[in-house]
Design a protein around this motif. Structure first.
Motif, short mmCIF file in Angstrom:
data_model
loop_
_atom_site.label_atom_id
_atom_site.label_comp_id
_atom_site.label_asym_id
_atom_site.label_seq_id
_atom_site.Cartn_x
_atom_site.Cartn_y
_atom_site.Cartn_z
N HIS A 1 0.81 -1.21 0.00
CA HIS A 1 0.00 0.00 0.00
C HIS A 1 0.85 1.27 0.00
CE1 HIS A 1 -3.34 -2.64 0.84
NE2 HIS A 1 -2.71 -3.11 1.91
N ALA A 2 2.16 1.11 -0.14
CA ALA A 2 3.04 2.27 -0.10
C ALA A 2 2.76 3.19 -1.28
CB ALA A 2 4.49 1.83 -0.11
N PRO A 3 2.89 4.51 -1.07
CA PRO A 3 2.69 5.45 -2.18
C PRO A 3 3.78 5.28 -3.22
CG PRO A 3 3.53 6.58 -0.25
CD PRO A 3 3.21 5.20 0.19
N ALA A 4 3.52 5.77 -4.40
CA ALA A 4 4.49 5.70 -5.48
C ALA A 4 5.78 6.41 -5.09
CB ALA A 4 3.90 6.32 -6.75
N ASP A 5 6.90 5.79 -5.49
CA ASP A 5 8.23 6.36 -5.20
C ASP A 5 8.46 6.54 -3.70
OD1 ASP A 5 10.74 7.19 -6.00
OD2 ASP A 5 10.15 9.29 -6.22
N TYR A 6 7.98 5.57 -2.91
CA TYR A 6 8.19 5.59 -1.46
C TYR A 6 9.69 5.49 -1.18
CZ TYR A 6 7.30 4.37 3.47
OH TYR A 6 7.25 4.35 4.85
N PRO A 7 10.25 6.36 -0.35
CA PRO A 7 11.72 6.43 -0.21
C PRO A 7 12.35 5.32 0.63
CG PRO A 7 10.68 8.04 1.22
CD PRO A 7 9.57 7.41 0.43
N PHE A 8 11.55 4.46 1.26
CA PHE A 8 12.10 3.41 2.12
C PHE A 8 11.78 2.06 1.50
CE2 PHE A 8 10.28 6.65 5.28
CZ PHE A 8 11.38 7.48 5.14
N ARG A 9 12.81 1.28 1.17
CA ARG A 9 12.63 -0.01 0.48
C ARG A 9 13.87 -0.87 0.71
NH1 ARG A 9 14.34 3.93 -2.63
NH2 ARG A 9 16.06 3.57 -4.10
N THR A 10 13.80 -2.15 0.32
CA THR A 10 15.00 -2.99 0.32
C THR A 10 15.71 -2.81 -1.01
OG1 THR A 10 13.66 -4.84 -0.47
CG2 THR A 10 14.07 -4.70 1.90
N ARG A 11 17.00 -3.01 -0.97
CA ARG A 11 17.78 -2.80 -2.20
C ARG A 11 17.44 -3.82 -3.27
NH1 ARG A 11 23.75 -1.48 0.48
NH2 ARG A 11 23.11 0.49 1.47
N THR A 12 17.12 -5.05 -2.84
CA THR A 12 16.68 -6.08 -3.77
C THR A 12 15.42 -6.72 -3.22
OG1 THR A 12 17.97 -7.82 -2.70
CG2 THR A 12 19.06 -6.57 -4.45
N LEU A 13 14.69 -7.43 -4.05
CA LEU A 13 13.43 -8.03 -3.63
C LEU A 13 13.63 -9.05 -2.52
CD1 LEU A 13 11.59 -8.50 -7.05
CD2 LEU A 13 11.13 -6.80 -5.27
N THR A 14 14.75 -9.75 -2.54
CA THR A 14 14.98 -10.80 -1.55
C THR A 14 16.01 -10.43 -0.49
OG1 THR A 14 16.67 -11.79 -2.98
CG2 THR A 14 14.40 -12.59 -3.23
N GLY A 15 16.61 -9.25 -0.60
CA GLY A 15 17.67 -8.87 0.33
C GLY A 15 17.13 -8.26 1.61
N ARG A 16 18.03 -8.06 2.59
CA ARG A 16 17.67 -7.47 3.88
C ARG A 16 18.20 -6.04 4.00
NH1 ARG A 16 19.88 -11.18 8.44
NH2 ARG A 16 18.51 -9.87 9.73
N ALA A 17 19.16 -5.67 3.14
CA ALA A 17 19.73 -4.33 3.19
C ALA A 17 18.70 -3.30 2.73
CB ALA A 17 20.98 -4.24 2.33
N LEU A 18 18.64 -2.19 3.45
CA LEU A 18 17.65 -1.16 3.15
C LEU A 18 18.25 -0.05 2.30
CD1 LEU A 18 15.87 -0.68 6.59
CD2 LEU A 18 15.24 -2.17 4.71
#
Length: 556
Positions: free
Chosen positions: A516-533
C-alpha cells in the motif's frame, strides 16, 4: 498582579510633625522632600540621569491598598533650587491638602495623637517603631499606595520588601523578574525533587531537554532566588498585600553553583582532593577538587546552599571518582540543619596532613580560586550541598551506575514529552495522533508530533523506553522543509544506529515493501529478496511528496 517596582519613603520626626500637627499651627513646611531623585525618576519612568533643569511634575493615580475602589492623584513636583522633588501640602488638617487617601487614617495610616513638636513626633514614632509610605507599580502599569509601621519585616512578607520597614530616607525596590512559569516541566520536576533529596539524577535519551532543564534550574537559583524574588500584590489585603511571586526555593539562597562533566580521565584528585606540585621544588600540596572546593566555600560562607551539576555522570568511573565521599551523599551523615554534629561522620582526607603547628586544623588546602584554607579538625560535610547529575540512557558504551550509588539519587526519568511538543508547536495532540487526519490539519507541525509518537511507540516496543527519540529534535519545525531536514540529519541516523543489528525490525518500522506504499516511497529494500535497506533523502523531494511519505509512515 505582578509588581515591577516599589517606591518608598521613610517618614521621619520632622515629616511626621509637618504632616500631623494641628490646624492652629499650619504655618511652615507641610511638604515631604525626596532627595533620592534618580531612584524616583526611574520609578516614574523617566531617565534617572535627567538634568535638574529638565525636571517636570510627575502625576500618577494610585489606588488605595485595602480599598482599591478608592483612587486619587499623587503629584511629585520638582524643587530645582534645592535639587529635590517634593510632595506638596501633606498636612491633613488643611482643607486644601494634597495628601493621598492611602496616607490618611481609615486606610492604614496610624491614628495617633497630634504631635506638639518635632521631639514629640520622635517619641510617637519610636512608640510605633517607625513609619513608611510606599507606592507599588505593577507590570501592567497600575499604581497602589499604602503605609507600614514597625521596624521588622512581618512574617510571610517577601524579604525584598524589608526597606518598607527598615529603610532610611527613600528608595526604590526593583523586584526580581524570575518566574517559575518560564521553566520547562522537566526543570520544575527537578526543583521539586530537591525538596526531599540532596542528590537528583536526570535520566533519559538525548534531546529530551535534560541539559536545558538543568541550566534553567541553575539559572533560577543564581538569578531569581539569589538576586531578588518576584512579588505579587493583592490590593484587597491591607495587612498583607505582598507575597512571593513564586514558590519558596527548595534550595536555600544564596546559592553557590558549579558545573563539571565526567569523562574517562576524570578522577578522585579532580573531584575531591589531590596532591600537585606547588612550584617550590618537588614539594606537593593538597589541591581541592570540584566537590570539596564547593563544600569548603559553602562552609566558609556560613549560610545558604550550594549546587554541583555533574553532566554525563556515567561517562566517568563514578565509584573511583567519589571514593568514600559516596557516604556523604546521604545527608544523615552530614551536619544537621540546626548545626548539630552528633550524628555526623567526620570527613577523612588521607592525602591531607595535620597542620605542623599542632593546631587542630589541616595543612593549607589550595582552592580553585587560588587562595588556601585550613580545615578545622574534625570537619563535617555541610548539610546544604546538593548534587544534580544527568545520564544518557542510550549510551551503552559506558557502564551504568552501580546500585549503591544509584539509590542515593532521586531519579527523574526524562523521556519525550509529546504534550509539551504539541503545545509548543501549537497543534492538538489528539488531532495529530488520530488515525484519520484530514488534509487541512495535516501540517508539518502535526506531522512532527505524529511522527514522534509513532516512532517512539515502535522503539519502546522493540528496544525499550531508554532508546526513545527526544522531542527537541522536532522543536523548531515550521515548514515541511524543516521536517525533511530534521528527518535526514537527526532522526534517521538515530533510528539507524538503534536498529543496526535488527534490520528486519527496522524494515517493519519503516513499512518497507508494503503493497500500500505510495508511489516512489523512499524506504525499500535494495533487492526483492535482500535485507539491506535503501533509504533515500527527503530533502530533495517536494513538500507534497514528503507529506504523503510521513502520512503513510505513521498511519500505514
Amino acid at each position: 498582579m505582578k509588581v515591577e517596582r516599589i517606591w518608598w519613603r521613610d517618614i521621619g520626626p520632622e515629616d511626621f510633625f509637618a504632616m500631623e500637627r494641628s490646624g492652629r499651627t499650619l504655618r511652615g513646611r507641610t511638604a515631604v522632600e525626596i532627595a533620592q531623585v534618580p531612584a524616583l525618576l526611574e520609578f516614574i519612568g523617566v531617565d534617572r540621569n535627567l538634568p535638574h533643569d529638565k525636571w517636570q511634575d510627575a502625576r500618577i493615580v494610585p489606588r488605595v491598598i485595602g480599598a482599591p475602589e478608592v483612587e486619587a492623584a499623587l503629584v511629585f513636583r520638582p524643587a530645582r533650587r534645592h535639587h529635590v522633588y517634593e510632595l506638596h501640602s501633606q498636612n491633613r488638617h488643611d482643607e486644601r491638602h494634597e495628601r493621598h487617601p492611602a496616607w490618611l487614617p481609615g486606610h492604614g495610616w496610624p491614628d495617633l495623637r497630634t504631635p506638639q513638636s518635632v521631639d514629640d513626633a520622635k517619641t510617637i514614632l519610636a512608640d510605633i517603631g517607625g513609619l513608611h509610605v510606599y507606592v507599588a507599580r505593577t507590570q501592567s502599569g497600575a499604581y497602589f499606595a499604602g503605609s507600614t509601621t514597625g521596624t521588622e519585616l512581618p512574617e510571610g512578607w517577601p524579604s525584598s520588601c524589608e526597606p518598607l520597614f527598615t529603610g532610611v530616607d527613600s528608595g526604590v525596590i526593583t523586584v526580581g523578574s524570575g518566574s517559575l512559569q518560564n521553566l520547562t516541566p522537566l526543570a520544575r520536576k527537578i526543583l521539586e525533587a530537591f525538596r526531599d533529596r540532596k542528590s537528583v539524577l536526570v535520566y533519559g535519551p538525548p534531546a529530551t531537554g535534560k541539559t536545558h532543564a538543568v541550566a534553567q534550574v541553575r539559572q533560577i537559583l543564581d538569578e531569581a532566588w539569589t538576586a531578588g524574588e518576584a512579588i505579587d500584590i493583592d490590593p484587597q489585603r491591607a495587612d498583607h498585600p505582598f507575597t512571593s511571586g513564586f514558590e519558596s526555593s527548595p534550595i536555600a539562597p544564596p546559592v553557590i553553583t558549579d558545573w563539571v562533566t565526567f569523562h574517562q580521565e576524570y578522577g578522585y584528585e579532580d573531584f575531591i582532593v589531590g596532591l600537585r606540585p606547588t612550584g617550590e621544588g618537588i614539594r606537593l600540596a593538597p589541591f581541592a577538587g570540584r566537590l570539596l572546593d564547593l563544600a569548603i566555600r559553602l562552609d566558609r560562607q556560613g549560610k545558604g546552599s550550594s549546587l554541583l551539576v555533574i553532566d554525563e555522570i556515567n561517562r566517568g568511573n563514578v565509584p573511583k571518582i567519589l571514593g568514600d565521599f559516596m557516604t556523604y551523599m546521604d545527608d544523615s551523615y552530614r551536619v544537621a540543619p540546626d548545626g548539630d554534629t552528633r550524628s555526623a561522620i567526620p570527613v577523612n582526607l588521607p592525602k591531607v596532613q595535620r597542620s605542623p603547628t599542632g593546631d587542630p586544623v589541616t595543612e593549607p588546602i589550595w582552592l580553585i580560586s587560588g587562595d588556601s584554607y585550613m580545615l578545622p579538625q574534625p570537619w563535617f560535610f555541610p548539610h546544604d550541598l546538593h548534587i544534580l547529575a544527568t545520564m544518557n540512557s542510550v549510551d551503552r558504551a559506558v557502564a551504568p551506575l552501580d546500585s549503591a550509588i544509584g539509590r542515593r539519587f532521586e531519579r527523574i526519568d526524562a523521556y519525550a514529552d509529546l504534550d509539551f511538543l504539541a503545545q509548543h508547536l501549537g497543534v492538538s495532540l489528539e488531532v495529530a495522533t488520530s488515525p484519520d487526519v484530514d488534509a487541512e490539519h495535516w501540517t508539518p507541525q502535526a506531522a512532527a508530533v505524529a511522527l514522534l509518537a509513532y516512532l517512539n511507540d515502535e522503539i519502546t516496543e522493540r528496544l525499550g523506553q531508554d532508546y526513545e527519540l527526544g522531542h527537541l529534535y522536532f522543536w523548531k519545525i515550521a515548514t515541511w522543509a524543516d521536517l525533511k531536514r530534521v528527518w535526514d540529519h537527526d532522526v534517521w541516523p538515530q533510528i539507524r544506529d538503534r536498529f543496526g543489528a535488527r534490520p528486519d525490525q527496522l524494515a517493519d518500522l519503516l513499512r518497507v515493501n508494503s503493497r500500500h506504499a505510495p508511489a516512489d516511497y523512499p524506504f525499500r529494500t535494495r533487492t526483492l529478496t535482500g535485507r539491506a535497506l535503501a533509504v533515500d533523502p527527503l530533502m530533495g523531494r517536494s513538500d507534497e511528496d514528503a507529506a504523503i511519505t510521513f502520512d503513510f509512515l505513521v498511519r500505514g
